[in-house]
Design a protein around this motif. Structure first.
Motif, short mmCIF file in Angstrom:
data_model
loop_
_atom_site.label_atom_id
_atom_site.label_comp_id
_atom_site.label_asym_id
_atom_site.label_seq_id
_atom_site.Cartn_x
_atom_site.Cartn_y
_atom_site.Cartn_z
N UNK A 178 0.82 -1.21 0.00
CA UNK A 178 0.00 0.00 0.00
C UNK A 178 0.85 1.26 0.00
N UNK A 179 1.99 1.23 0.67
CA UNK A 179 2.86 2.40 0.71
C UNK A 179 3.53 2.62 -0.64
N UNK A 180 4.01 1.55 -1.25
CA UNK A 180 4.61 1.66 -2.57
C UNK A 180 3.58 2.20 -3.56
N UNK A 181 2.37 1.64 -3.52
CA UNK A 181 1.33 2.06 -4.45
C UNK A 181 0.93 3.51 -4.22
N UNK A 183 -5.72 4.51 -14.93
CA UNK A 183 -6.68 4.38 -13.84
C UNK A 183 -6.61 5.54 -12.85
N UNK A 184 -5.42 5.99 -12.54
CA UNK A 184 -5.27 7.01 -11.50
C UNK A 184 -5.34 8.42 -12.04
N UNK A 185 -5.55 8.57 -13.36
CA UNK A 185 -5.67 9.91 -13.94
C UNK A 185 -7.02 10.12 -14.63
N UNK A 186 -7.99 9.28 -14.31
CA UNK A 186 -9.29 9.36 -14.96
C UNK A 186 -9.97 10.71 -14.75
N UNK A 187 -9.70 11.36 -13.64
CA UNK A 187 -10.38 12.63 -13.33
C UNK A 187 -9.64 13.85 -13.87
N UNK A 188 -8.49 13.66 -14.51
CA UNK A 188 -7.70 14.79 -15.00
C UNK A 188 -8.14 15.13 -16.42
N UNK A 189 -8.60 16.36 -16.61
CA UNK A 189 -9.18 16.77 -17.89
C UNK A 189 -8.15 16.87 -19.01
N UNK A 209 -3.34 -8.50 -12.74
CA UNK A 209 -3.39 -8.61 -11.28
C UNK A 209 -2.92 -7.31 -10.63
N UNK A 210 -1.86 -6.71 -11.17
CA UNK A 210 -1.34 -5.46 -10.64
C UNK A 210 -2.38 -4.34 -10.70
N UNK A 217 -7.98 -1.15 -8.36
CA UNK A 217 -9.30 -1.75 -8.24
C UNK A 217 -10.08 -1.75 -9.55
N UNK A 218 -9.35 -1.85 -10.68
CA UNK A 218 -9.97 -1.78 -12.00
C UNK A 218 -9.64 -3.01 -12.83
N UNK A 219 -10.51 -3.29 -13.80
CA UNK A 219 -10.24 -4.29 -14.82
C UNK A 219 -9.68 -3.54 -16.02
N UNK A 220 -8.42 -3.77 -16.37
CA UNK A 220 -7.77 -2.99 -17.42
C UNK A 220 -8.40 -3.26 -18.78
N UNK A 221 -9.20 -4.31 -18.92
CA UNK A 221 -9.89 -4.58 -20.18
C UNK A 221 -11.16 -3.75 -20.34
N UNK A 222 -11.50 -2.95 -19.34
CA UNK A 222 -12.71 -2.13 -19.39
C UNK A 222 -12.53 -1.00 -20.40
N UNK A 223 -13.18 -1.11 -21.55
CA UNK A 223 -13.02 -0.11 -22.63
C UNK A 223 -13.49 1.27 -22.22
N UNK A 224 -14.34 1.36 -21.20
CA UNK A 224 -14.86 2.67 -20.78
C UNK A 224 -13.79 3.54 -20.14
N UNK A 225 -12.64 2.97 -19.83
CA UNK A 225 -11.55 3.77 -19.26
C UNK A 225 -10.84 4.62 -20.32
N UNK A 226 -11.07 4.32 -21.60
CA UNK A 226 -10.24 4.88 -22.67
C UNK A 226 -11.01 5.80 -23.62
#
Length: 231
Positions: free
Chosen positions: A112-115, A140-146, A188-189, A195-204
């Motif tokens: 958790x600290x590394x992440x 995943x961690x930049x989804x809210x950045x316009x 897995x990473x 907490x995301x499925x990287x295959x989720x096309x809605x992320x892109x």
């Protein structure tokens, strides 16, 4: 023979878009950032290099850069963990975390600290802009950045198999094992990290089939999209 030059509307749009990018740089507004996620064996780094080559040829100001291993170097400096420890924390499945903590012999070396440091560093680069972030769960961690545009590269297994066989000089059996292990580790990473499925096309914003489109063709589409995005 008289040479006649016709004004191309596409050229006009391109010039306008790059003018917009220049204005952003000059006014200190958040510069664009691109994240690239890929199925293992797709050409993420060649695409990143092609994109920054194109962007740097057209825009003055802070140069575009590819952000890959620099993320680990920054996290290492912030956290005190070695790059090897950080890589191990990303690659080790959740079921082996107890073993991970034993061989590190460091009570602070918690995933958790590394992440937490990794997320902070990714966002710092993304907010600064003028960069292409490859992998590491950056999407995943930049989804809210316009200012971020998220790309995903996919391809049929045979295409990825051939790429890995060629780049690593593996036979087919070695390449299959290499792809399967690393693809599972990455999936897995991302689940543990974000907490995301990287295959989720809605992320892109854009998903490309790397088998049907070359790096150059994909870069051209991304250029056009970036122009519209900045308008």
């Amino acid at each position: 023979m008289v040479s006649t030059t016709f004004w191309d509307p596409q050229l006009e749009a391109k010039l306008h878009a790059w003018h917009q990018m220049q204005m952003i740089a000059e006014k200190g507004k958040p510069a664009p950032c691109i994240t690239i996620s890929r199925e293992f064996g797709c050409q993420a780094y060649p695409l990143a290099e092609e994109l920054i080559r194109r962007f740097n040829a057209r825009v003055a100001g802070n140069p575009w850069v590819v952000i890959g291993r620099q993320l680990l170097e920054e996290v290492s400096e912030l956290s005190g963990f070695s790059i090897e420890q950080i890589e191990k924390s990303q690659d080790t499945p959740a079921s082996l975390k107890s073993l991970f903590s034993m061989f590190l012999d460091n009570s602070r070396a918690e995933e958790t600290e590394v992440f937490s440091h990794l997320k902070s560093v990714i966002r710092t680069f993304a907010e600064r802009g003028n960069c292409v972030i490859v992998g590491r769960g950056g999407v995943c961690v930049t989804q809210d950045l316009a200012n971020c545009i998220h790309l995903r590269l996919v391809a049929p297994y045979p295409f990825r198999l051939q790429k890995i066989m060629k780049s690593h000089h593996f036979d087919e059996k070695e390449a299959r094992k290499y792809i399967d292990v690393h693809q599972k580790q990455r999936e897995d990473f991302v689940r543990r990290f974000a907490g995301e499925n990287i295959d989720n096309a809605r992320l892109f914003h854009l998903v490309f089939n790397n088998d049907r489109m070359s790096v150059e063709d994909i870069a051209t589409v991304v250029e056009v999209y970036l122009m519209r995005y900045l308008d």
